[in-house]
Scaffold this motif. Structure first.
Motif, PDB file in Angstrom:
ATOM      1  N   SER A 208     -74.374 100.681  28.233  1.00 44.11           N
ATOM      2  CA  SER A 208     -73.042 100.279  28.707  1.00 44.11           C
ATOM      3  C   SER A 208     -72.938  98.776  28.929  1.00 44.11           C
ATOM      4  N   THR A 209     -74.076  98.080  29.016  1.00 42.94           N
ATOM      5  CA  THR A 209     -74.058  96.622  29.199  1.00 42.94           C
ATOM      6  C   THR A 209     -74.637  95.894  27.995  1.00 42.94           C
ATOM      7  N   GLU A 234     -68.014  99.536  21.976  1.00 42.49           N
ATOM      8  CA  GLU A 234     -68.737  99.342  23.232  1.00 42.49           C
ATOM      9  C   GLU A 234     -68.244 100.370  24.234  1.00 42.49           C
ATOM     10  N   ILE A 235     -69.142 100.758  25.149  1.00 44.58           N
ATOM     11  CA  ILE A 235     -68.790 101.798  26.114  1.00 44.58           C
ATOM     12  C   ILE A 235     -67.698 101.297  27.047  1.00 44.58           C
ATOM     13  N   GLU A 236     -66.643 102.098  27.172  1.00 46.05           N
ATOM     14  CA  GLU A 236     -65.532 101.787  28.058  1.00 46.05           C
ATOM     15  C   GLU A 236     -65.635 102.568  29.357  1.00 46.05           C
ATOM     16  N   LEU A 238     -67.843 105.987  31.362  1.00 41.53           N
ATOM     17  CA  LEU A 238     -68.723 107.143  31.490  1.00 41.53           C
ATOM     18  C   LEU A 238     -68.127 108.020  32.572  1.00 41.53           C
ATOM     19  N   ILE A 251     -68.104 110.529  27.379  1.00 38.58           N
ATOM     20  CA  ILE A 251     -68.227 109.074  27.294  1.00 38.58           C
ATOM     21  C   ILE A 251     -67.153 108.575  26.337  1.00 38.58           C
TER      22      ILE A 251
END
Length: 354
Positions: A208-209, A234-236, A238, A251
């Motif tokens: 996530s980072t 990219e993860i927005e 969770l 996710i």
């Protein structure tokens, strides 16, 4: 005897099985996992009527892009304009009445200071002043409510996005909170939802980072037509909890969508790549023999077959990772394993690299 020996040698030569072999190779590869995924709008709003009335204006083309603040629908404003004018008049009357009562009260205050007025008259004037102030406040509140109703008779785009099919037509009667007019969704960026198993949660917390580019992307999207989406993700979000029924966690990955290739509801395959390459030994999957839950391969050394137990890993394209049991360069049988046993002498054919 010489003739017999010669015939025996020829017979042995004829009995050699021909097998195809391939060399175990060591390779730096980047593993990945795939998940079924669905595109979702990061921002989506249902446009519903907040006032009752007939639709008198539709100012959009279905499926078009709209801009924030653009007028989309008009509900007949006639009754709300009339109510607003009536409320505005009531405010003017209340203001004039309050101004008159206030002047009278100021006169009574001066008389009271000179002790020239009865207390009952003064108290009555004070109550009248307070009532006039309340009446003005009530009139202003009514004016504000009618102004809000009039404002709600016009429906504007809440943000830049794409509007869908209209659920009403000219002349349709709509009711507050019930009648759906349309749906507007933001196009760029777009979200993609997938559901990995909870055992991978810590891995995704780390990702996530993690910052990537398209060339070094952790999250790649394959569309239903087989093409690769041209932007990295990219993860927005969770989800806050794991689903108790499925043991998975939702996710959401965010993708730039300038070309508008992603639309809400689209199906896709999310490819999650490892962040680093790994050095592994690979052999063709056809070389692996399974029996009672154990895996083995036939290795050929000096034309002699030797059965070797191996520990297998993940699949990689048409090959399998070997964790233990083989060294790079060893030749394993890929065709003909059903015809040989440990200790057989064989004639080998080198597999051509594709």
């Amino acid at each position: 005897m010489v003739l017999f020996s010669s015939c025996a040698d020829e017979k042995d030569q004829e009995e050699k099985e021909k097998v195809t072999v391939s060399a175990a190779i060591e390779k730096e590869i980047r593993f990945s996992r795939t998940y079924p995924a669905t595109a979702v709008a990061l921002e989506e709003v249902e446009l519903r009527a907040d006032v009752v009335g007939y639709v008198t204006g539709i100012f959009i083309k279905e499926g078009q892009e709209v801009k924030k603040g653009q007028l989309l629908y008009q509900i007949d404003p006639t009754r709300y304009e009339a109510r607003q004018q009536q409320a505005a008049s009531a405010v003017s009357i209340a203001e004039s009445n309050l101004e008159r009562i206030k002047k009278d009260f100021e006169r009574y205050e001066r008389l009271k200071a000179e002790d020239a007025i009865a207390a009952q008259i003064y108290d009555s004037a004070l109550n009248e002043l307070r009532n006039a102030e309340q009446e003005l406040n009530a009139a202003k509140s009514e004016l504000e409510n009618t102004s809000i109703d009039l404002q709600y008779a016009s429906i504007y785009a809440p943000f830049n996005g794409t509007i869908g099919f209209s659920q009403v037509r000219m002349g349709s009667l709509v009711n507050p909170g019930e009648s759906l007019l349309n749906i507007v969704s933001r196009d760029d960026p777009m979200g993609v939802d997938f559901y990995p198993e909870e055992r991978y949660l810590n891995k995704f917390l780390e990702l996530s980072t993690y910052e990537t580019t398209l060339e070094d992307s952790v999250f790649t999207l394959k569309l239903s037509d087989g093409s690769i989406f041209p932007h990295p993700g990219e993860i927005e979000i969770l989800d806050r909890a794991v689903n108790r029924n499925t043991g998975t966690i939702q996710i959401r990955v965010k993708f730039d969508n300038k070309e508008r290739k992603l639309r809400p509801g689209m199906s896709a395959t999310l490819i999650v790549n490892e962040t680093e390459n790994e050095s592994v030994i690979l052999i063709p999957q056809s070389a692996i023999k399974e029996q009672m839950g154990e895996f083995s391969v036939f290795v050929v050394e000096n034309e002699e077959v030797k059965q070797v137990k191996v520990e297998t890993g993940r699949n990689y394209q048409d090959k399998r990772v070997i964790k233990e049991g083989l060294e790079p360069g060893q030749k394993v049988i890929v065709k003909g394993i059903q015809k040989v046993q440990d200790g057989d002498v064989v004639e080998i054919i080198e597999e051509k690299e594709s």
